[in-house]
Design a protein around this motif. Structure first.
Motif, PDB file in Angstrom:
ATOM      1  N   UNK A  38       0.784  -1.230   0.000  1.00  0.00           N
ATOM      2  CA  UNK A  38       0.000   0.000   0.000  1.00  0.00           C
ATOM      3  C   UNK A  38       0.823   1.292   0.000  1.00  0.00           C
ATOM      4  N   UNK A  39       2.146   1.197   0.148  1.00  0.00           N
ATOM      5  CA  UNK A  39       2.945   2.422   0.193  1.00  0.00           C
ATOM      6  C   UNK A  39       2.915   3.213  -1.111  1.00  0.00           C
ATOM      7  N   UNK A  40       2.842   2.528  -2.235  1.00  0.00           N
ATOM      8  CA  UNK A  40       2.941   3.200  -3.531  1.00  0.00           C
ATOM      9  C   UNK A  40       1.904   4.319  -3.666  1.00  0.00           C
ATOM     10  N   UNK A  41       0.658   4.028  -3.397  1.00  0.00           N
ATOM     11  CA  UNK A  41      -0.396   5.034  -3.522  1.00  0.00           C
ATOM     12  C   UNK A  41      -0.267   6.094  -2.429  1.00  0.00           C
ATOM     13  N   UNK A  47       3.073  13.083  -2.716  1.00  0.00           N
ATOM     14  CA  UNK A  47       3.862  13.819  -3.705  1.00  0.00           C
ATOM     15  C   UNK A  47       2.981  14.651  -4.620  1.00  0.00           C
ATOM     16  N   UNK A  48       1.746  14.218  -4.868  1.00  0.00           N
ATOM     17  CA  UNK A  48       0.830  15.042  -5.667  1.00  0.00           C
ATOM     18  C   UNK A  48       0.447  16.316  -4.916  1.00  0.00           C
ATOM     19  N   UNK A  68      -3.802  19.084  -6.004  1.00  0.00           N
ATOM     20  CA  UNK A  68      -4.311  19.024  -4.624  1.00  0.00           C
ATOM     21  C   UNK A  68      -5.516  18.089  -4.557  1.00  0.00           C
ATOM     22  N   UNK A  69      -6.387  18.160  -5.556  1.00  0.00           N
ATOM     23  CA  UNK A  69      -7.550  17.274  -5.594  1.00  0.00           C
ATOM     24  C   UNK A  69      -7.166  15.816  -5.747  1.00  0.00           C
ATOM     25  N   UNK A  73      -7.558  12.862  -2.810  1.00  0.00           N
ATOM     26  CA  UNK A  73      -8.389  11.691  -3.126  1.00  0.00           C
ATOM     27  C   UNK A  73      -7.607  10.395  -2.944  1.00  0.00           C
ATOM     28  N   UNK A  74      -6.363  10.367  -3.370  1.00  0.00           N
ATOM     29  CA  UNK A  74      -5.541   9.155  -3.224  1.00  0.00           C
ATOM     30  C   UNK A  74      -5.298   8.795  -1.763  1.00  0.00           C
ATOM     31  N   UNK A  75      -5.186   9.799  -0.922  1.00  0.00           N
ATOM     32  CA  UNK A  75      -4.878   9.539   0.486  1.00  0.00           C
ATOM     33  C   UNK A  75      -6.088   9.120   1.312  1.00  0.00           C
ATOM     34  N   UNK A  76      -7.281   9.242   0.767  1.00  0.00           N
ATOM     35  CA  UNK A  76      -8.493   8.929   1.524  1.00  0.00           C
ATOM     36  C   UNK A  76      -8.483   7.550   2.165  1.00  0.00           C
TER      37      UNK A  76
END
Length: 140
Positions: A38-41, A47-48, A68-69, A73-76
Protein backbone atom coordinates in the motif's frame (compact mmCIF):
# COMPACT_ATOMS: atom_id res chain seq x y z
CA UNK A 1 1.82 -6.30 9.45
CA UNK A 2 3.89 -3.23 10.25
CA UNK A 3 5.09 -1.32 7.20
CA UNK A 4 8.75 -0.34 7.13
CA UNK A 5 9.04 3.30 6.10
CA UNK A 6 12.46 4.24 4.72
CA UNK A 7 14.53 7.17 5.99
CA UNK A 8 14.10 8.89 2.62
CA UNK A 9 10.40 9.22 3.35
CA UNK A 10 11.15 11.27 6.47
CA UNK A 11 13.58 13.35 4.43
CA UNK A 12 10.71 14.05 2.00
CA UNK A 13 8.44 14.98 4.93
CA UNK A 14 11.03 17.49 6.18
CA UNK A 15 11.34 18.94 2.67
CA UNK A 16 7.55 19.22 2.38
CA UNK A 17 7.21 20.93 5.75
CA UNK A 18 9.98 23.41 4.96
CA UNK A 19 8.24 24.39 1.71
CA UNK A 20 10.81 22.74 -0.56
CA UNK A 21 8.09 21.06 -2.62
CA UNK A 22 10.14 20.45 -5.75
CA UNK A 23 12.84 18.54 -3.85
CA UNK A 24 10.17 16.71 -1.85
CA UNK A 25 8.63 15.58 -5.14
CA UNK A 26 11.98 14.23 -6.32
CA UNK A 27 12.60 12.42 -3.03
CA UNK A 28 9.14 10.83 -2.87
CA UNK A 29 9.01 10.04 -6.58
CA UNK A 30 12.15 7.92 -6.22
CA UNK A 31 10.44 5.98 -3.41
CA UNK A 32 7.14 5.78 -5.28
CA UNK A 33 8.70 4.31 -8.41
CA UNK A 34 10.14 1.36 -6.46
CA UNK A 35 7.31 0.90 -3.97
CA UNK A 36 4.58 -1.71 -3.85
CA UNK A 37 1.10 -1.27 -2.42
CA UNK A 38 0.00 0.00 0.00
CA UNK A 39 2.94 2.42 0.19
CA UNK A 40 2.94 3.20 -3.53
CA UNK A 41 -0.40 5.03 -3.52
CA UNK A 42 0.41 6.65 -0.15
CA UNK A 43 3.64 8.15 -1.51
CA UNK A 44 1.87 9.21 -4.70
CA UNK A 45 -0.84 11.07 -2.78
CA UNK A 46 1.68 13.01 -0.73
CA UNK A 47 3.86 13.82 -3.71
CA UNK A 48 0.83 15.04 -5.67
CA UNK A 49 -0.02 17.44 -2.83
CA UNK A 50 3.62 18.59 -2.85
CA UNK A 51 3.47 19.20 -6.61
CA UNK A 52 0.17 21.03 -6.16
CA UNK A 53 1.84 23.35 -3.66
CA UNK A 54 4.81 23.75 -6.03
CA UNK A 55 2.41 24.75 -8.83
CA UNK A 56 0.77 27.23 -6.46
CA UNK A 57 4.16 28.78 -5.69
CA UNK A 58 4.57 29.29 -9.44
CA UNK A 59 1.09 30.83 -9.71
CA UNK A 60 -0.18 27.88 -11.74
CA UNK A 61 -3.75 27.80 -10.44
CA UNK A 62 -4.93 24.96 -12.66
CA UNK A 63 -1.99 22.69 -11.77
CA UNK A 64 -2.40 23.45 -8.07
CA UNK A 65 -6.13 22.70 -8.08
CA UNK A 66 -5.81 19.48 -10.07
CA UNK A 67 -2.96 18.02 -8.03
CA UNK A 68 -4.31 19.02 -4.62
CA UNK A 69 -7.55 17.27 -5.59
CA UNK A 70 -5.86 14.14 -6.92
CA UNK A 71 -3.49 13.89 -3.95
CA UNK A 72 -6.21 14.23 -1.32
CA UNK A 73 -8.39 11.69 -3.13
CA UNK A 74 -5.54 9.16 -3.22
CA UNK A 75 -4.88 9.54 0.49
CA UNK A 76 -8.49 8.93 1.52
CA UNK A 77 -7.89 5.19 1.96
CA UNK A 78 -5.15 5.83 4.53
CA UNK A 79 -7.27 7.79 7.03
CA UNK A 80 -7.10 8.53 9.85
CA UNK A 81 -3.38 7.76 9.95
CA UNK A 82 -0.78 5.69 8.17
CA UNK A 83 2.96 5.21 8.64
CA UNK A 84 2.84 7.43 11.74
CA UNK A 85 1.40 10.29 9.65
CA UNK A 86 -1.81 12.11 10.57
CA UNK A 87 -3.35 11.62 7.12
CA UNK A 88 -6.74 12.96 8.17
CA UNK A 89 -5.22 16.34 9.11
CA UNK A 90 -3.14 16.54 5.91
CA UNK A 91 -6.23 15.85 3.81
CA UNK A 92 -8.32 18.40 5.74
CA UNK A 93 -5.70 21.15 5.40
CA UNK A 94 -5.12 20.37 1.72
CA UNK A 95 -8.85 20.39 0.98
CA UNK A 96 -9.28 23.71 2.80
CA UNK A 97 -6.63 25.21 0.56
CA UNK A 98 -8.13 23.57 -2.53
CA UNK A 99 -11.58 24.96 -1.74
CA UNK A 100 -10.17 28.43 -1.09
CA UNK A 101 -8.33 28.34 -4.44
CA UNK A 102 -11.43 27.15 -6.29
CA UNK A 103 -13.62 29.86 -4.74
CA UNK A 104 -11.11 32.65 -5.36
CA UNK A 105 -10.43 31.59 -8.94
CA UNK A 106 -7.30 31.76 -11.07
CA UNK A 107 -7.25 35.55 -11.08
CA UNK A 108 -6.28 35.58 -7.36
CA UNK A 109 -3.62 32.86 -7.41
CA UNK A 110 -0.86 35.47 -7.09
CA UNK A 111 -2.21 36.66 -3.75
CA UNK A 112 -2.24 33.09 -2.41
CA UNK A 113 1.26 32.40 -3.70
CA UNK A 114 2.69 35.60 -2.22
CA UNK A 115 1.03 35.15 1.16
CA UNK A 116 2.20 31.55 1.41
CA UNK A 117 5.74 32.49 0.38
CA UNK A 118 5.90 35.33 2.92
CA UNK A 119 4.08 33.84 5.92
CA UNK A 120 3.23 30.17 5.31
CA UNK A 121 -0.42 31.14 5.68
CA UNK A 122 -3.30 32.35 3.53
CA UNK A 123 -6.51 34.21 4.31
CA UNK A 124 -10.09 33.16 3.63
CA UNK A 125 -13.18 34.98 4.93
CA UNK A 126 -11.16 36.92 7.51
CA UNK A 127 -9.54 33.70 8.77
CA UNK A 128 -5.86 32.94 8.50
CA UNK A 129 -5.15 29.32 7.62
CA UNK A 130 -1.87 27.41 7.60
CA UNK A 131 -0.40 25.83 4.51
CA UNK A 132 -0.73 22.02 4.75
CA UNK A 133 1.94 20.29 6.82
CA UNK A 134 2.69 16.63 7.32
CA UNK A 135 2.47 15.79 11.01
CA UNK A 136 3.18 12.65 12.91
CA UNK A 137 0.37 11.07 14.87
CA UNK A 138 0.51 12.11 18.49
CA UNK A 139 0.02 9.52 21.22
CA UNK A 140 -3.15 10.04 23.21
Amino acid sequence: MTQVIPDEFWQGVAQFNSGDYYTCHDTLEALWMDATEPQKTFYQGILQIAVGLYHLSNRNWRGAVILLGEGTNRLGYYQPDYAEINVEKLIAESRELLTALQVSGPENVGEFAQSIKNTGTYSVNNSTLQVPKIEKVTAE
